[in-house]
Write a protein that holds these residues in place. Structure first.
Motif, PDB file in Angstrom:
ATOM      1  N   ARG B  69       0.825  -1.207   0.000  1.00 30.43           N
ATOM      2  CA  ARG B  69       0.000   0.000   0.000  1.00 30.43           C
ATOM      3  C   ARG B  69       0.861   1.260   0.000  1.00 30.43           C
ATOM      4  NH1 ARG B  69      -2.573   3.548   3.398  1.00 30.43           N
ATOM      5  NH2 ARG B  69      -4.522   4.359   2.539  1.00 30.43           N
ATOM      6  N   GLN B  70       1.867   1.292   0.880  1.00 38.52           N
ATOM      7  CA  GLN B  70       2.711   2.487   0.945  1.00 38.52           C
ATOM      8  C   GLN B  70       3.518   2.670  -0.335  1.00 38.52           C
ATOM      9  OE1 GLN B  70       2.628   4.881   3.136  1.00 38.52           O
ATOM     10  NE2 GLN B  70       1.047   3.827   4.306  1.00 38.52           N
ATOM     11  N   VAL B  71       3.967   1.569  -0.900  1.00 35.81           N
ATOM     12  CA  VAL B  71       4.719   1.674  -2.162  1.00 35.81           C
ATOM     13  C   VAL B  71       3.798   2.191  -3.266  1.00 35.81           C
ATOM     14  CG1 VAL B  71       5.880   0.336  -3.961  1.00 35.81           C
ATOM     15  CG2 VAL B  71       6.452  -0.050  -1.567  1.00 35.81           C
ATOM     16  N   TYR B  72       2.572   1.667  -3.291  1.00 39.91           N
ATOM     17  CA  TYR B  72       1.612   2.137  -4.306  1.00 39.91           C
ATOM     18  C   TYR B  72       1.329   3.630  -4.123  1.00 39.91           C
ATOM     19  CZ  TYR B  72      -2.917   3.024  -6.463  1.00 39.91           C
ATOM     20  OH  TYR B  72      -3.941   3.583  -7.184  1.00 39.91           O
ATOM     21  N   LEU B  73       1.101   4.040  -2.881  1.00 37.89           N
ATOM     22  CA  LEU B  73       0.789   5.458  -2.633  1.00 37.89           C
ATOM     23  C   LEU B  73       1.947   6.355  -3.069  1.00 37.89           C
ATOM     24  CD1 LEU B  73      -0.968   5.298   0.880  1.00 37.89           C
ATOM     25  CD2 LEU B  73      -2.035   5.607  -1.366  1.00 37.89           C
ATOM     26  N   LEU B  74       3.167   5.898  -2.784  1.00 36.13           N
ATOM     27  CA  LEU B  74       4.337   6.674  -3.212  1.00 36.13           C
ATOM     28  C   LEU B  74       4.353   6.801  -4.739  1.00 36.13           C
ATOM     29  CD1 LEU B  74       7.188   7.919  -2.492  1.00 36.13           C
ATOM     30  CD2 LEU B  74       8.099   5.654  -3.005  1.00 36.13           C
ATOM     31  N   CYS B  75       4.155   5.676  -5.398  1.00 33.34           N
ATOM     32  CA  CYS B  75       4.192   5.682  -6.866  1.00 33.34           C
ATOM     33  C   CYS B  75       3.056   6.541  -7.428  1.00 33.34           C
ATOM     34  CB  CYS B  75       4.112   4.256  -7.404  1.00 33.34           C
ATOM     35  SG  CYS B  75       5.573   3.273  -7.008  1.00 33.34           S
ATOM     36  N   TYR B  76       1.915   6.505  -6.760  1.00 33.70           N
ATOM     37  CA  TYR B  76       0.787   7.317  -7.235  1.00 33.70           C
ATOM     38  C   TYR B  76       1.135   8.796  -7.197  1.00 33.70           C
ATOM     39  CZ  TYR B  76      -4.003   8.781  -8.083  1.00 33.70           C
ATOM     40  OH  TYR B  76      -5.138   9.341  -8.641  1.00 33.70           O
ATOM     41  N   ARG B  77       1.852   9.188  -6.143  1.00 40.48           N
ATOM     42  CA  ARG B  77       2.222  10.609  -6.030  1.00 40.48           C
ATOM     43  C   ARG B  77       3.110  11.045  -7.191  1.00 40.48           C
ATOM     44  NH1 ARG B  77      -1.423  13.196  -3.010  1.00 40.48           N
ATOM     45  NH2 ARG B  77      -1.725  12.179  -1.006  1.00 40.48           N
ATOM     46  N   PHE B  78       3.902  10.120  -7.691  1.00 37.99           N
ATOM     47  CA  PHE B  78       4.759  10.455  -8.822  1.00 37.99           C
ATOM     48  C   PHE B  78       4.008  10.318 -10.147  1.00 37.99           C
ATOM     49  CE2 PHE B  78       8.123   9.695  -5.724  1.00 37.99           C
ATOM     50  CZ  PHE B  78       9.035  10.699  -6.045  1.00 37.99           C
ATOM     51  N   ALA B  79       3.207   9.267 -10.253  1.00 38.55           N
ATOM     52  CA  ALA B  79       2.578   8.963 -11.541  1.00 38.55           C
ATOM     53  C   ALA B  79       1.305   9.775 -11.772  1.00 38.55           C
ATOM     54  CB  ALA B  79       2.256   7.474 -11.614  1.00 38.55           C
ATOM     55  N   GLY B  80       0.545   9.960 -10.726  1.00 40.34           N
ATOM     56  CA  GLY B  80      -0.676  10.752 -10.857  1.00 40.34           C
ATOM     57  C   GLY B  80      -1.890   9.978 -11.332  1.00 40.34           C
ATOM     58  N   ASN B  81      -1.744   8.684 -11.570  1.00 42.26           N
ATOM     59  CA  ASN B  81      -2.923   7.902 -11.941  1.00 42.26           C
ATOM     60  C   ASN B  81      -2.733   6.457 -11.487  1.00 42.26           C
ATOM     61  OD1 ASN B  81      -2.022   6.112 -14.349  1.00 42.26           O
ATOM     62  ND2 ASN B  81      -1.230   8.150 -14.856  1.00 42.26           N
ATOM     63  N   HIS B  82      -3.860   5.770 -11.368  1.00 41.96           N
ATOM     64  CA  HIS B  82      -3.851   4.424 -10.792  1.00 41.96           C
ATOM     65  C   HIS B  82      -3.080   3.428 -11.650  1.00 41.96           C
ATOM     66  CE1 HIS B  82      -5.302   0.712  -8.958  1.00 41.96           C
ATOM     67  NE2 HIS B  82      -5.682   0.326 -10.165  1.00 41.96           N
ATOM     68  N   GLU B  83      -3.298   3.495 -12.945  1.00 40.85           N
ATOM     69  CA  GLU B  83      -2.700   2.483 -13.829  1.00 40.85           C
ATOM     70  C   GLU B  83      -1.178   2.523 -13.774  1.00 40.85           C
ATOM     71  OE1 GLU B  83      -2.800   1.339 -18.554  1.00 40.85           O
ATOM     72  OE2 GLU B  83      -4.345   2.662 -17.748  1.00 40.85           O
ATOM     73  N   ASP B  84      -0.620   3.716 -13.941  1.00 43.00           N
ATOM     74  CA  ASP B  84       0.844   3.837 -13.897  1.00 43.00           C
ATOM     75  C   ASP B  84       1.375   3.532 -12.501  1.00 43.00           C
ATOM     76  OD1 ASP B  84       1.184   4.412 -16.532  1.00 43.00           O
ATOM     77  OD2 ASP B  84       1.074   6.586 -16.274  1.00 43.00           O
ATOM     78  N   ALA B  85       0.624   3.970 -11.492  1.00 41.09           N
ATOM     79  CA  ALA B  85       1.087   3.734 -10.116  1.00 41.09           C
ATOM     80  C   ALA B  85       1.174   2.240  -9.827  1.00 41.09           C
ATOM     81  CB  ALA B  85       0.144   4.413  -9.126  1.00 41.09           C
ATOM     82  N   SER B  86       0.197   1.481 -10.297  1.00 39.16           N
ATOM     83  CA  SER B  86       0.242   0.033 -10.015  1.00 39.16           C
ATOM     84  C   SER B  86       1.370  -0.627 -10.801  1.00 39.16           C
ATOM     85  CB  SER B  86      -1.108  -0.627 -10.278  1.00 39.16           C
ATOM     86  OG  SER B  86      -1.439  -0.546 -11.626  1.00 39.16           O
ATOM     87  N   ASP B  87       1.610  -0.159 -12.035  1.00 35.75           N
ATOM     88  CA  ASP B  87       2.738  -0.704 -12.809  1.00 35.75           C
ATOM     89  C   ASP B  87       4.069  -0.376 -12.123  1.00 35.75           C
ATOM     90  OD1 ASP B  87       1.050  -1.712 -14.686  1.00 35.75           O
ATOM     91  OD2 ASP B  87       1.410  -0.154 -16.193  1.00 35.75           O
ATOM     92  N   LEU B  88       4.186   0.869 -11.675  1.00 36.90           N
ATOM     93  CA  LEU B  88       5.424   1.273 -10.998  1.00 36.90           C
ATOM     94  C   LEU B  88       5.632   0.474  -9.712  1.00 36.90           C
ATOM     95  CD1 LEU B  88       5.386   5.179 -11.367  1.00 36.90           C
ATOM     96  CD2 LEU B  88       7.092   3.624 -12.310  1.00 36.90           C
ATOM     97  N   ALA B  89       4.562   0.331  -8.957  1.00 32.38           N
ATOM     98  CA  ALA B  89       4.668  -0.397  -7.682  1.00 32.38           C
ATOM     99  C   ALA B  89       5.081  -1.844  -7.922  1.00 32.38           C
ATOM    100  CB  ALA B  89       3.341  -0.319  -6.926  1.00 32.38           C
ATOM    101  N   GLN B  90       4.522  -2.437  -8.962  1.00 30.35           N
ATOM    102  CA  GLN B  90       4.928  -3.808  -9.301  1.00 30.35           C
ATOM    103  C   GLN B  90       6.415  -3.849  -9.649  1.00 30.35           C
ATOM    104  OE1 GLN B  90       2.597  -5.850 -12.319  1.00 30.35           O
ATOM    105  NE2 GLN B  90       4.365  -7.059 -12.923  1.00 30.35           N
ATOM    106  N   ASP B  91       6.848  -2.867 -10.416  1.00 28.17           N
ATOM    107  CA  ASP B  91       8.262  -2.807 -10.802  1.00 28.17           C
ATOM    108  C   ASP B  91       9.163  -2.660  -9.569  1.00 28.17           C
ATOM    109  OD1 ASP B  91      10.210  -2.945 -12.671  1.00 28.17           O
ATOM    110  OD2 ASP B  91      10.086  -0.857 -13.305  1.00 28.17           O
ATOM    111  N   VAL B  92       8.690  -1.882  -8.608  1.00 29.01           N
ATOM    112  CA  VAL B  92       9.466  -1.699  -7.373  1.00 29.01           C
ATOM    113  C   VAL B  92       9.692  -3.048  -6.689  1.00 29.01           C
ATOM    114  CG1 VAL B  92       9.395  -0.731  -5.028  1.00 29.01           C
ATOM    115  CG2 VAL B  92       8.734   0.681  -6.986  1.00 29.01           C
ATOM    116  N   PHE B  93       8.636  -3.845  -6.615  1.00 33.77           N
ATOM    117  CA  PHE B  93       8.784  -5.127  -5.918  1.00 33.77           C
ATOM    118  C   PHE B  93       9.600  -6.134  -6.730  1.00 33.77           C
ATOM    119  CE2 PHE B  93       5.141  -3.555  -3.385  1.00 33.77           C
ATOM    120  CZ  PHE B  93       5.720  -3.721  -2.139  1.00 33.77           C
ATOM    121  N   VAL B  94       9.507  -6.058  -8.020  1.00 37.75           N
ATOM    122  CA  VAL B  94      10.348  -6.945  -8.838  1.00 37.75           C
ATOM    123  C   VAL B  94      11.825  -6.583  -8.633  1.00 37.75           C
ATOM    124  CG1 VAL B  94      10.980  -7.574 -11.203  1.00 37.75           C
ATOM    125  CG2 VAL B  94       8.575  -7.441 -10.558  1.00 37.75           C
TER     126      VAL B  94
END
Lengths: 189, 217
Positions: B69-94
């Motif tokens: 959740r925290q990783v997603y929220l961080l990514c959302y702040r950078f990406a500005g939308n749900h789709e990119d934020a979830s892709d970024l968050a997935q990339d973070v965990f990979v």
């Protein structure tokens, strides 16, 4: 009149860690209070902008996506030169050096004449820049030197004419030999 | 103020400090699809790392579950939308999965993930699609609200603020996001960004100054 707020003072005020002297200044300085209030209003505006909370179903879906991606990652062959690469390289080196040494063996069974010290001395003549590359080679030569000629004959099936021995190579030939090995290592990688 | 980081078990920064719950206390399993066991769910972050490195793949699932959740929220702040934020968050965990063996425990796992999150988000910013304001259910004007007009104004102000934050230099943006939205102390931000506390404070101050210029009253 004490000096106006510095950037550090502003940050400390926002963090609530301002010391008593600076607090006293704040209470008496309308300009600094106004500056601080404007900065606080920016922070308040930021904090009021929440991220839309995804659906509870999203999190399970997300975890599954990560699990699938990392499983694929774990299943993919490592792009790095792993232990299999080193094992293959070491096997190739052992075979190569044994062939070279075997060709130089006397007809009668005897221990290999080249003592480890001499082999190490040969390895030490390679320039420092090449030394990292020749470490595996030196290790293989060290291993080979402890084998008897019978052992070597059992590894290499055919004897050839006497040509060269690694320690007989000139420095330039050794450098070329190291470069050749290095090229082979890169092919393996 | 209690933050997400406070909720995590922290260990001393000294890398030589003894880690309790080390790998030897976990058995090795190869069953990747198994549900994480209770001992993992209750383990500290560092114990999870040790368990993962000892071969328990499901320990990483618990790490993801705990920090997603925290990783997603961080990514959302950078990406500005749900789709990119979830892709970024997935990339973070990979990336975390790949690099977990290099994690030394000198900072908390959360800080380490924040660091990967910031780097991933900033690195991908250049290749992402242009940021547009999302149409999210939460962004719709609530006509049943006490004051729908105020709702509209608040939405416009928020959009203006997000646009201004996107214009900040990367370090200032990252500092501001970690400080304001994730409530990290300056020291933790410095670890996450690989900079000094002084630099973090300076970036925070300049970021606020720039926002004041960019956001019209």
């Amino acid at each position: 009149m004490t000096p106006h707020f510095s950037p550090d003072d502003q940050t400390a005020a926002l963090d609530g860690t301002l010391d008593a002297d600076r607090l006293a200044h704040l209470s008496s300085c309308a300009s600094c209070r106004d500056e601080l209030a404007r900065t606080r209003s920016i922070l308040d505006a930021m904090r009021s902008d929440d991220v839309p909370e995804p659906s509870p179903l999203f999190w399970e879906h997300f975890s599954n996506r990560v699990r699938a991606a990392t499983s694929a990652e774990a299943a993919a062959p490592s792009p790095r030169f792993g232990w299999r690469g080193w094992a293959t390289m070491a096997s190739a080196l052992v075979a190569f050096v044994m062939v070279l040494i075997f060709r130089h063996l006397p007809a009668e069974p005897a221990r290999l004449a080249t003592p480890p010290q001499q082999i190490e001395a040969v390895a030490s003549t390679v320039s420092p820049a090449e030394s990292a590359d020749t470490e595996p080679l030196a290790a293989v030569m060290q291993m080979a030197s402890s084998l008897s000629s019978e052992d070597l004959r059992s590894v290499v099936s055919a004897a050839g004419e006497e040509t060269l021995l690694v320690e007989d190579l000139s420095p330039a030939e050794r450098a070329a030999f190291v470069r050749l090995l290095h090229a082979e290592m890169e092919k393996v990688q | 103020m209690s933050t997400w980081l406070d909720a995590q078990t922290r260990w001393p920064d000294d890398a030589t400090a003894q880690r309790p719950g080390n790998a030897s206390s976990f058995h090795v399993t190869t069953n990747a699809s198994a549900e994480p066991a209770d001992d993992l769910r209750q383990a500290s972050d560092l114990a999870l790392v040790d368990a993962f490195l000892a071969g328990r793949r499901e320990a990483f699932d618990v790490i993801v579950e705990r920090h997603r959740r925290q990783v997603y929220l961080l990514c959302y702040r950078f990406a500005g939308n749900h789709e990119d934020a979830s892709d970024l968050a997935q990339d973070v965990f990979v990336r975390a999965f790949r690099g977990l063996k290099t994690f030394k425990g000198q900072s908390s796992l959360a800080t380490w993930l924040y660091r990967i999150g910031v780097n991933t988000s900033l690195n991908k910013a250049a290749v992402r699609r242009p940021v547009t304001e999302p149409i999210e259910p939460d962004r719709h004007v609530d006509m049943g609200a006490a004051d729908p007009l105020e709702d509209i104004v608040r939405g416009e102000n928020a959009a203006q603020m997000r646009a201004a934050i996107r214009q900040l230099p990367p370090k200032q943006r990252a500092t501001l996001i970690l400080r304001v939205y994730h409530e990290l102390p300056h020291e933790e931000i410095a670890r996450a960004l690989g900079s000094s506390v002084g630099a973090v404070k300076a970036n925070f101050f300049h970021a606020l100054g720039n926002l004041r210029r960019l956001v019209k009253p």
